[in-house]
Design a protein around this motif. Structure first.
Motif, short mmCIF file in Angstrom:
data_model
loop_
_atom_site.label_atom_id
_atom_site.label_comp_id
_atom_site.label_asym_id
_atom_site.label_seq_id
_atom_site.Cartn_x
_atom_site.Cartn_y
_atom_site.Cartn_z
N LYS A 118 40.08 25.98 36.98
CA LYS A 118 39.49 25.88 35.64
C LYS A 118 40.05 24.61 35.01
O LYS A 118 41.28 24.46 34.92
CB LYS A 118 39.87 27.12 34.83
CG LYS A 118 39.17 27.20 33.51
CD LYS A 118 39.34 28.57 32.88
CE LYS A 118 38.16 29.47 33.20
NZ LYS A 118 38.26 30.79 32.56
N LEU A 120 40.73 22.51 31.87
CA LEU A 120 40.78 22.68 30.42
C LEU A 120 40.77 21.32 29.74
O LEU A 120 41.47 20.40 30.15
CB LEU A 120 42.06 23.41 30.02
CG LEU A 120 42.29 24.78 30.66
CD1 LEU A 120 43.61 25.37 30.18
CD2 LEU A 120 41.14 25.73 30.30
N LEU A 130 47.16 25.95 24.55
CA LEU A 130 46.06 26.65 25.20
C LEU A 130 45.11 27.31 24.20
O LEU A 130 43.94 27.53 24.51
CB LEU A 130 46.61 27.70 26.17
CG LEU A 130 47.39 27.11 27.35
CD1 LEU A 130 47.97 28.22 28.21
CD2 LEU A 130 46.51 26.20 28.19
N VAL A 152 43.75 24.13 35.89
CA VAL A 152 44.66 25.25 36.16
C VAL A 152 44.09 26.05 37.32
O VAL A 152 42.90 26.35 37.36
CB VAL A 152 44.81 26.16 34.93
CG1 VAL A 152 45.81 27.27 35.21
CG2 VAL A 152 45.27 25.36 33.71
N TYR A 198 48.18 32.85 34.39
CA TYR A 198 47.44 31.61 34.56
C TYR A 198 45.94 31.83 34.78
O TYR A 198 45.22 30.90 35.12
CB TYR A 198 48.03 30.83 35.75
CG TYR A 198 49.52 30.63 35.61
CD1 TYR A 198 50.03 29.73 34.68
CD2 TYR A 198 50.41 31.37 36.37
CE1 TYR A 198 51.40 29.58 34.52
CE2 TYR A 198 51.78 31.22 36.22
CZ TYR A 198 52.27 30.32 35.29
OH TYR A 198 53.63 30.18 35.13
N LEU A 283 53.86 25.25 34.18
CA LEU A 283 53.14 25.88 33.09
C LEU A 283 53.79 27.23 32.77
O LEU A 283 54.09 28.00 33.67
CB LEU A 283 51.69 26.06 33.52
CG LEU A 283 50.65 26.37 32.45
CD1 LEU A 283 50.72 25.39 31.31
CD2 LEU A 283 49.27 26.35 33.08
N LYS A 284 53.99 27.48 31.46
CA LYS A 284 54.58 28.74 30.99
C LYS A 284 55.91 29.02 31.68
O LYS A 284 56.15 30.12 32.20
CB LYS A 284 53.61 29.91 31.20
CG LYS A 284 52.27 29.69 30.53
CD LYS A 284 51.50 30.98 30.37
CE LYS A 284 50.10 30.70 29.82
NZ LYS A 284 49.38 31.91 29.45
N GLN C 56 37.95 37.40 32.00
CA GLN C 56 38.72 37.14 30.78
C GLN C 56 39.27 38.44 30.19
O GLN C 56 40.40 38.48 29.71
CB GLN C 56 37.83 36.45 29.74
CG GLN C 56 37.50 35.01 30.05
CD GLN C 56 36.40 34.85 31.10
OE1 GLN C 56 35.84 35.82 31.62
NE2 GLN C 56 36.09 33.62 31.44
N THR C 355 44.69 34.52 29.05
CA THR C 355 45.95 33.78 29.26
C THR C 355 45.78 32.28 29.14
O THR C 355 46.76 31.57 28.98
CB THR C 355 46.54 34.10 30.64
OG1 THR C 355 45.52 33.91 31.62
CG2 THR C 355 47.05 35.52 30.70
N LEU C 356 44.54 31.78 29.23
CA LEU C 356 44.33 30.35 29.06
C LEU C 356 43.67 30.04 27.71
O LEU C 356 43.12 28.97 27.49
CB LEU C 356 43.50 29.77 30.21
CG LEU C 356 44.15 29.86 31.59
CD1 LEU C 356 43.28 29.22 32.65
CD2 LEU C 356 45.53 29.23 31.59
N GLU C 358 41.08 31.44 26.17
CA GLU C 358 39.64 31.64 25.97
C GLU C 358 39.38 32.97 25.27
O GLU C 358 40.00 33.99 25.57
CB GLU C 358 38.94 31.62 27.33
CG GLU C 358 37.45 31.80 27.19
CD GLU C 358 36.73 31.76 28.54
OE1 GLU C 358 37.34 31.31 29.52
OE2 GLU C 358 35.57 32.19 28.59
#
Lengths: 299, 173, 417
Positions: A118, A120, A130, A152, A198, A283-284, C56, C355-356, C358
């Motif tokens: 994905k 971003l 985010l 990601v 993630y 990340l995180k 999601q 978590t991203l 959205e």
């Protein structure tokens, strides 16, 4: 093969039971594919059984798509622990990696659409925030002014929360660092999707929609083998490629060379050189997942 | 594949000949061989070797040329201070030269680029900058600077992104 | 064996007979089950795409219902503790109803998990010996373990008491008391483990709070007993079963405490989120005020809170707590309040935004509503059948042939035979 998890010791017990009441009970319950209902997951199989299971998988996939499909079971290479680097100062958000990944890894195309990467779009002014990320940007040309891009995908964590929560051990971390899923063992409970920070795990909400002419027939049992309905799948660093020395498809496709891949145990590898020369971050990081996927800014 | 300008310029004719093994080939002027196995440089078809037209040294005065309009039109690589013969060798047009005067073949153009862009050159040599294909644990093909950056207009050109993913709302049964 | 067959036969006869209201109720439940089965067949054919869950929001309505019902099941313990630990007689006589409720609720829990699975036919992978339970790391294996154990304990206790009563004999203290005492930590652990399933996930800050398990227990002690209180009154009126006012008001009083704790913990959580205002506030915000135009849950949030607050006031004031009308209204309100809090307010905001970052606004599809209706139909049918059997047995109207009908109720524990 595919060692690295518990279960080897349970073989005899399970074999014993597998021949006994278990088979009877499950056969009564469904009448087909008994081995998938009970018995053993892929990583618990003996060497002979692996060969048999791979041949069976190849047969089934070939029949399903009406063209020859190979199913490889190559195990981890000794002395290899994979690491991945992504240069955020280079990525322009063109999604070529996504396209290459889809072409390589046989995910469902539409209804459901599954994509393991994905990309971003983020505001330069906000940094890696985010809450303001947008994965659905459309533009005539990227990069768009004022924005930067962060792809990601599975971070192949050293402490993968998804593996911890799986109630049936259908997902595990291989010795070369790749977190894999046994599609014939997953029960589709989606605990791993809740646990993954993630968004790297994806569910086959319907029968995968993969036209035979778009199929990549060269598959790995734990990687791009076409999936059934109702199971979870994820990025495997292109296990079918990297276990034979090739780069992941996304690395080869990236037009700006933002993607780096190699063996973390080899000081000369690209990923180690990145870590040596640039400051990397994960990340995180606060979640303690310890990814083997590193982001960095080369400039 | 979407390298904006290599796509236009990729010189197919030279492909095989210039895919060099380290140390396997000599520069056109007998200089040091390229250090890295690299993608062939992307020439405009039919233009190389330059000695087809340029025989011997030409006028070294900086000026607007009557030929190579396309290159001159897009040339923005510090155009204020530089022109053709700062990089192209006047005496032998089939090679480039460093600021020291040392001649380098087109296949080792990274040495020329590295004169100014030393940080990128260092990163490129170890695989941090740029791109490699092949085997992560074996033979690799390096992309030269000029495989991704037009030397006459090196800024990476924007691309049209591939289609956006489906929104979850759009994924009905 | 012959005796057991006799018992089973007697049970079937009882279940087959009934007045008009009973037959209509059963017909309604069967219709619900039929509709649910059709909806599930549709879902099984298409896959879970028939729901509105997506990557999601990958857990939603089914899992929310599961969570709510685990709470209902755990509520039996609220009767068991005063009855057995403090040997409080009025409740002892009705504690078996709590156990029957627990059995029905767990049946529904297991069904909700089953319909949520992508490959339900592989459920045996979870079973010890037959499959490969990832124990002890996976909380879901723990959940399966404690839920099934709790189910087994309740079935054992209820079956023992009913069977003995059917034969006109008092139950065996040596069997029942240890099992009942064991069921107390089991009840607590079913709900605790379910809470841990969520709170153990660092990826979801909305769940990743140590207050979650206590909140689960507090809300469970509100919702489960609410069902029982209404049931007590219905049974008192329609059957000969004697349920003392004292028992009802004691349960109501305990519920008032539980409601206070539940609201207090909710307040503590809301304060922490809003006052510190970190990036983790988003999820709480999504539930209570929405994020931008994404406000799907906001009406539910405030309705649920209003229900819980109103119920708390009704239970707090002694006069309304003792009046049957306001008591039952309070029960309905708290049931609705907790159902919204657990069904909509826990699972969905935990995953929105994902978590991203959205935001996908989940709303259940018709299929999901119908499948859930079917499962509630099964649960109510199980509960109806169990109560239909238990009442005549306990009141002495149903006896094994050869024992005197109308013998004194067998609920008082007898000495060990």
């Amino acid at each position: 093969m595919s060692a690295g998890g518990p279960g080897g010791g349970g073989l005899s017990r399970r074999q014993f039971l597998g021949r006994g009441l278990a088979v009877v009970a499950a056969a009564a319950a469904s009448g087909c594919r008994v081995e998938e209902l009970i018995g053993r997951s892929f990583r618990e199989l003996s060497r002979d059984d692996v060969a048999r299971v791979l041949a069976r998988a190849a047969r089934r996939q070939s029949a399903r798509f009406g063209r020859p499909v190979t199913v490889d079971g190559a195990g981890p290479l000794p002395g290899v622990d994979f690491g991945y680097g992504l240069d955020l100062s280079r990525c322009i958000g063109c999604r070529r990696c996504v396209t290459a990944c889809v072409k390589e890894n046989n995910p469902s195309r539409r209804r459901p659409q599954i994509q393991w990467i994905k990309v971003l779009e983020l505001d330069k002014a906000r940094g890696v925030d985010l809450a303001h990320a947008d994965a659905y940007y459309e533009a005539d040309a990227v990069p768009r002014p004022g924005h930067f891009y962060m792809p990601v995908q599975c971070q192949q964590c050293r402490k993968p929360p998804c593996v911890k929560v799986c109630p049936v051990g259908a997902t595990w971390k291989e010795p070369d660092g790749i977190v894999v899923v046994d599609y014939d063992w997953c029960i589709g409970c989606r605990c791993c999707m809740s646990a993954c920070p993630y968004g790297a795990r994806h569910f086959n909400w319907a029968e995968p929609d993969l036209p035979a002419d778009e199929l990549n027939p060269s598959t790995h049992y734990l990687g791009n083998r076409p999936r059934p309905k109702g199971v979870v799948e994820k990025c495997t660093f292109c296990i079918q490629r990297v276990r034979h020395g090739r780069y992941p498809a996304c690395v080869e496709a990236c037009p700006v060379g933002a993607r780096k891949f190699g063996n973390l145990l080899d000081p000369e590898s690209e990923i180690r050189q990145v870590m040596e020369r640039k400051r990397v971050f994960v990340l995180k990081e606060d979640l303690g997942t310890q990814p083997q996927f590193y982001y960095f800014y080369a400039t | 594949m979407a390298w904006a300008w290599p796509r236009i310029l990729l010189g197919v004719a030279l492909g095989g000949a210039l895919l060099l093994e380290p140390g396997a080939a000599r520069g056109a002027d007998g200089g040091p061989a390229p250090l890295y196995q690299a993608e062939p440089p992307p020439f405009t078809p039919g233009i190389f070797p330059c000695t087809q037209c340029h025989q011997g040294p030409g006028d070294p005065t900086r000026r607007r040329l009557g030929f190579h309009d396309d290159v001159q039109d897009r040339f923005d690589h510090d155009a204020e201070h530089r022109w053709c013969l700062d990089c192209h060798d006047n005496a032998d047009r089939d090679v480039l030269h460093l600021s020291s005067g040392e001649r380098v073949p087109f296949t080792a153009s990274y040495r020329l680029c590295g004169q100014c862009h030393g940080d990128k050159f260092r990163d490129w040599r170890v695989g941090v900058h740029g791109k490699r294909t092949g085997q992560w644990n074996g033979a690799k093909t390096y992309y030269l600077c000029v495989n991704c950056h037009d030397p006459h207009s090196p800024r990476f050109k924007p691309l049209r992104p591939d289609p956006r993913p489906q929104r979850p709302e759009e994924m009905g049964p | 064996m012959g005796r057991l067959l006799d018992f089973a036969g007697g049970c079937v006869r009882v279940l087959a007979r009934g007045n008009r209201a009973y037959r209509a109720w059963v017909a309604l439940l069967l219709a619900m089950i039929g509709t649910g089965a059709l909806a599930y067949a549709h879902q099984a054919r298409l896959g879970l795409i028939a729901t509105h869950m997506r990557d999601q929001v990958s857990w939603a309505f089914y899992v929310g219902n599961f969570t709510f019902l685990v709470g209902v099941a755990a509520a039996a313990v609220l009767l068991v503790i005063p009855a057995y630990v403090y040997d409080w007689k009025p409740l002892k006589e009705v504690v078996i109803l709590g156990e029957l409720l627990a059995i029905s609720a767990i049946v529904m829990c297991l069904l909700f998990i089953l319909v949520d699975m992508g490959r339900p036919e592989r459920f045996l992978h979870l079973a010890p010996l037959l499959g490969t339970p990832h124990w002890p790391a996976s909380l879901l294996t723990w959940d399966a373990l404690v839920l099934n154990l709790y189910l087994a304990v309740n079935v054992a206790v209820a079956a023992h008491i009913l069977y003995r009563a059917w034969r006109g004999r008092p139950y065996d203290r040596r069997v029942v008391v240890p099992l009942v005492l064991f069921s107390i930590p089991m009840a607590v652990s079913t709900h605790t483990v379910t809470a841990f399933l969520y709170s153990g996930m660092a990826a979801r800050p909305y769940w990743n709070a140590s207050i979650l398990a206590p909140r689960f227990l507090a809300s469970a002690f509100c919702s489960g007993p609410a069902v029982l209180l209404v049931l007590f009154q219905v049974l008192r009126r329609t059957t000969g079963l004697e349920i003392k006012d004292e028992a009802i008001s004691k349960v109501a009083e305990l519920m008032a405490y539980a409601m206070f704790v539940n609201l207090f913990l909710l307040g503590a959580e809301v304060f922490k989120e809003y006052y510190s205002g970190t990036e983790h506030l988003l999820y709480t915000q999504y539930f209570w005020s929405g994020i931008g135009r994404h406000r799907a849950l906001v009406p539910f949030a405030w309705t649920g809170l209003a229900c819980s607050l109103a119920a708390f006031l009704l239970f707090l004031v002694p006069r309304t707590r003792h009046h049957p009308v306001t008591l039952n209204l309070g029960c309905a309100l708290i049931f609705a309040g907790v159902y919204i809090e657990k069904g909509m307010g826990l699972v969905i905001p935990g995953m929105t935004p994902d978590t991203l970052g959205e935001i996908y606004e989940y709303r259940p599809t018709l299929t999901e509503w119908l499948v859930a209706t079917g499962i509630f139909g099964v649960g109510f049918l199980v509960f109806t059948a169990l109560v239909k059997l238990a009442v005549p047995i306990l009141s002495g109207r149903l006896r094994a042939s050869g024992t005197a009908a109308g013998a004194p109720p067998a609920l008082a524990p007898g000495a060990a035979p």
